[in-house]
Design a protein around this motif. Structure first.
Motif, short mmCIF file in Angstrom:
data_model
loop_
_atom_site.label_atom_id
_atom_site.label_comp_id
_atom_site.label_asym_id
_atom_site.label_seq_id
_atom_site.Cartn_x
_atom_site.Cartn_y
_atom_site.Cartn_z
N ASN A 77 -4.81 -1.92 13.82
CA ASN A 77 -4.46 -2.99 14.67
C ASN A 77 -4.44 -4.35 14.07
OD1 ASN A 77 -3.72 -1.69 17.27
ND2 ASN A 77 -5.68 -1.52 17.78
N LEU A 78 -4.37 -4.45 12.62
CA LEU A 78 -4.38 -5.31 11.85
C LEU A 78 -3.01 -6.28 11.88
CD1 LEU A 78 -6.56 -4.28 8.82
CD2 LEU A 78 -7.19 -5.75 10.31
N PRO A 79 -3.12 -7.70 11.98
CA PRO A 79 -1.73 -8.10 11.67
C PRO A 79 -0.98 -7.85 10.50
CG PRO A 79 -3.63 -9.81 11.36
CD PRO A 79 -4.22 -8.38 11.86
N GLU A 103 7.20 0.36 10.35
CA GLU A 103 8.27 0.09 9.68
C GLU A 103 7.75 -0.25 8.10
OE1 GLU A 103 11.02 -2.62 7.52
OE2 GLU A 103 9.34 -3.32 8.43
N MET A 104 6.72 -1.20 8.07
CA MET A 104 6.23 -1.80 6.99
C MET A 104 5.68 -0.86 6.31
SD MET A 104 3.12 -2.63 5.26
CE MET A 104 1.86 -3.55 6.38
N LEU A 105 4.60 0.10 6.84
CA LEU A 105 4.19 1.17 6.23
C LEU A 105 5.21 2.29 5.41
CD1 LEU A 105 1.18 1.90 8.62
CD2 LEU A 105 1.02 0.89 6.28
N ASP A 106 6.13 2.60 6.26
CA ASP A 106 7.26 3.41 5.79
C ASP A 106 7.82 3.07 4.62
OD1 ASP A 106 6.68 5.26 7.64
OD2 ASP A 106 8.37 4.85 8.93
N ASN A 154 8.64 -9.03 -5.23
CA ASN A 154 7.23 -9.19 -5.38
C ASN A 154 6.58 -10.04 -4.32
OD1 ASN A 154 6.94 -8.00 -7.88
ND2 ASN A 154 8.02 -9.46 -8.78
N GLU A 155 7.22 -11.00 -3.64
CA GLU A 155 6.73 -11.70 -2.57
C GLU A 155 6.26 -10.90 -1.34
OE1 GLU A 155 8.70 -14.08 -5.81
OE2 GLU A 155 9.41 -12.51 -4.50
N GLU A 156 7.39 -10.14 -1.00
CA GLU A 156 7.37 -9.17 0.05
C GLU A 156 6.10 -8.17 -0.48
OE1 GLU A 156 10.10 -6.89 3.05
OE2 GLU A 156 9.94 -5.71 1.04
N PHE A 157 6.06 -7.72 -1.39
CA PHE A 157 5.15 -6.68 -1.90
C PHE A 157 3.50 -7.24 -1.75
CE2 PHE A 157 3.48 -3.91 -5.84
CZ PHE A 157 3.09 -3.13 -5.14
N LYS A 183 -1.52 -8.16 1.37
CA LYS A 183 -2.46 -8.88 2.04
C LYS A 183 -2.82 -8.22 3.39
CE LYS A 183 -2.77 -13.46 3.84
NZ LYS A 183 -1.87 -14.61 4.01
N ALA A 184 -1.78 -7.55 4.04
CA ALA A 184 -1.93 -6.88 5.28
C ALA A 184 -2.91 -5.88 5.30
CB ALA A 184 -0.68 -6.62 5.70
N ILE A 185 -2.91 -4.93 4.13
CA ILE A 185 -3.69 -3.74 4.21
C ILE A 185 -5.02 -3.80 3.36
CG2 ILE A 185 -1.72 -2.26 4.34
CD1 ILE A 185 -1.97 -1.84 1.36
N LEU A 186 -5.34 -4.98 2.74
CA LEU A 186 -6.58 -5.33 1.85
C LEU A 186 -7.85 -4.80 2.84
CD1 LEU A 186 -6.04 -8.19 -0.73
CD2 LEU A 186 -6.34 -5.82 -1.02
N PRO A 187 -7.81 -5.54 3.94
CA PRO A 187 -9.06 -5.14 4.90
C PRO A 187 -9.44 -3.57 5.07
CG PRO A 187 -7.69 -6.99 5.85
CD PRO A 187 -6.87 -6.22 4.78
N LEU A 188 -8.48 -2.65 4.64
CA LEU A 188 -8.65 -1.54 5.23
C LEU A 188 -9.60 -0.76 4.05
CD1 LEU A 188 -4.94 -0.48 6.27
CD2 LEU A 188 -7.19 -0.61 7.75
N TYR A 189 -9.50 -1.35 2.76
CA TYR A 189 -10.13 -0.71 1.72
C TYR A 189 -11.59 -0.75 1.42
CZ TYR A 189 -5.34 -0.10 -0.70
OH TYR A 189 -4.16 0.22 -0.72
N THR A 190 -12.33 -1.62 2.31
CA THR A 190 -13.77 -1.72 1.99
C THR A 190 -14.20 -1.59 3.33
OG1 THR A 190 -13.69 -4.06 2.07
CG2 THR A 190 -13.63 -2.87 -0.23
N VAL A 191 -15.77 -1.08 3.34
CA VAL A 191 -16.51 -1.26 4.42
C VAL A 191 -16.68 -2.29 4.85
CG1 VAL A 191 -18.53 -0.46 5.56
CG2 VAL A 191 -17.59 1.24 4.10
N GLU A 192 -17.22 -3.31 4.08
CA GLU A 192 -17.37 -4.64 4.50
C GLU A 192 -16.42 -5.71 3.78
OE1 GLU A 192 -21.56 -6.05 3.29
OE2 GLU A 192 -22.19 -4.15 4.45
#
Length: 283
Positions: free
Chosen positions: A138-140, A145-148, A158-161, A166-175
């Protein structure tokens, strides 16, 4: 340093003990990653080993010269090995770099002493788990659609990339460290065309599960149990298919145990290399 390999100017760095055995490090994330993260995470191994890092064509500081196929990237890795005059290498690949590492071992088995795989996969069959985990966060900025479009190589600029990453970065680490993540984001060399080809073409056909049994070299398989993008099931599949493997799960890591549990990870790598003869020439 730069060298022209297979018609493309490739950026690479050599660190560490020039008298030691050579480890090649293969970064992940085509079009968004490069070797800087591995340099930072693994440079302590340079007390004993010669460490070779490169930016694959189309990523980082290397030229954007297609094709961005697995075959071309693997050929570039071997061309650098030959250019450096190294007969046999240890090779460590993380995430997408693990795909290339596995394909390198299968194509050039006589050039490989040992293999280290970090949070990677032999196929794309577990992509659905990644999408489920991302949507449940539930991250902003994260939606189907974006993930697909991201996972199917349909990024438009590159700007959209950058916004997607930026949106998925919090998923990568435990902290999650927001400040560190922002700094990382602003230092990425975004190459959306490279990403698109890798995910629209390469990844759609990537499945070497049936060939894992061909690998004869000793293999260390590592994964963070909280990894969302190459979940533990991917490493389970590797361990089931590779005969001569050591399989270690990191309990307090996501996608980057070599960063999140750096000391423990380096200790494991040293132990694995030592057990597989990497220090046998040192008196």
């Amino acid at each position: 340093m730069y060298v022209k390999l297979n018609g493309c100017k490739i950026y690479y760095e050599i660190h560490g003990n020039k008298e030691g055995e050579t480890i090649f490090f293969i970064h992940g994330g085509p079009g968004m990653s490069d070797c800087r993260g591995d340099v930072h995470a693994f440079q302590k191994l340079g007390d004993i080993y010669q460490l070779v890092f490169l930016d694959n064509r189309g990523s980082g500081r290397s030229e954007t010269v297609p094709p961005y196929t697995h075959e071309q990237w693997v050929d570039d890795i071997d061309a650098l090995r030959s250019h450096l005059g190294v007969e046999k290498i240890h090779i460590l690949g993380g995430s997408y770099g693990g795909y290339l590492t596995l394909e390198y071992v299968l194509r050039y088995p006589s050039k490989v002493k040992s293999v280290i795989l970090r949070d990677t996969a032999a196929s794309s069959k577990y992509n659905y788990i990644s999408e489920e985990k991302a949507l449940k966060s539930n991250l902003p900025g994260i939606n189907k659609e974006m993930l697909d479009r991201l996972f199917n190589g349909q990024v438009r600029s590159n700007e959209e990339f950058k916004e997607m990453i930026k949106a998925i970065l919090p998923l990568y680490t435990v902290e999650f460290d927001e400040k560190a993540a922002e700094e990382k984001l602003n230092n990425i060399f975004f190459r959306y065309e490279t990403h698109n080809y890798a995910f629209r073409v390469n990844k759609q056909h990537y499945d070497i599960t049936d060939r894992l049994k061909e690998i004869e070299a000793p293999v260390l398989i590592t994964v963070g149990i909280h990894d969302w993008v190459t979940p533990v099931e991917c490493s389970d599949e590797l361990a089931a298919g590779i005969k001569n493997n050591t399989y270690i799960k990191f309990e307090n890591s996501g996608h980057s145990p070599h960063v999140e549990e750096n000391d423990k990870y380096l200790k494991l790598v040293r132990k694995f290399l030592n057990e597989n003869g990497a220090l046998s020439h040192i008196k």
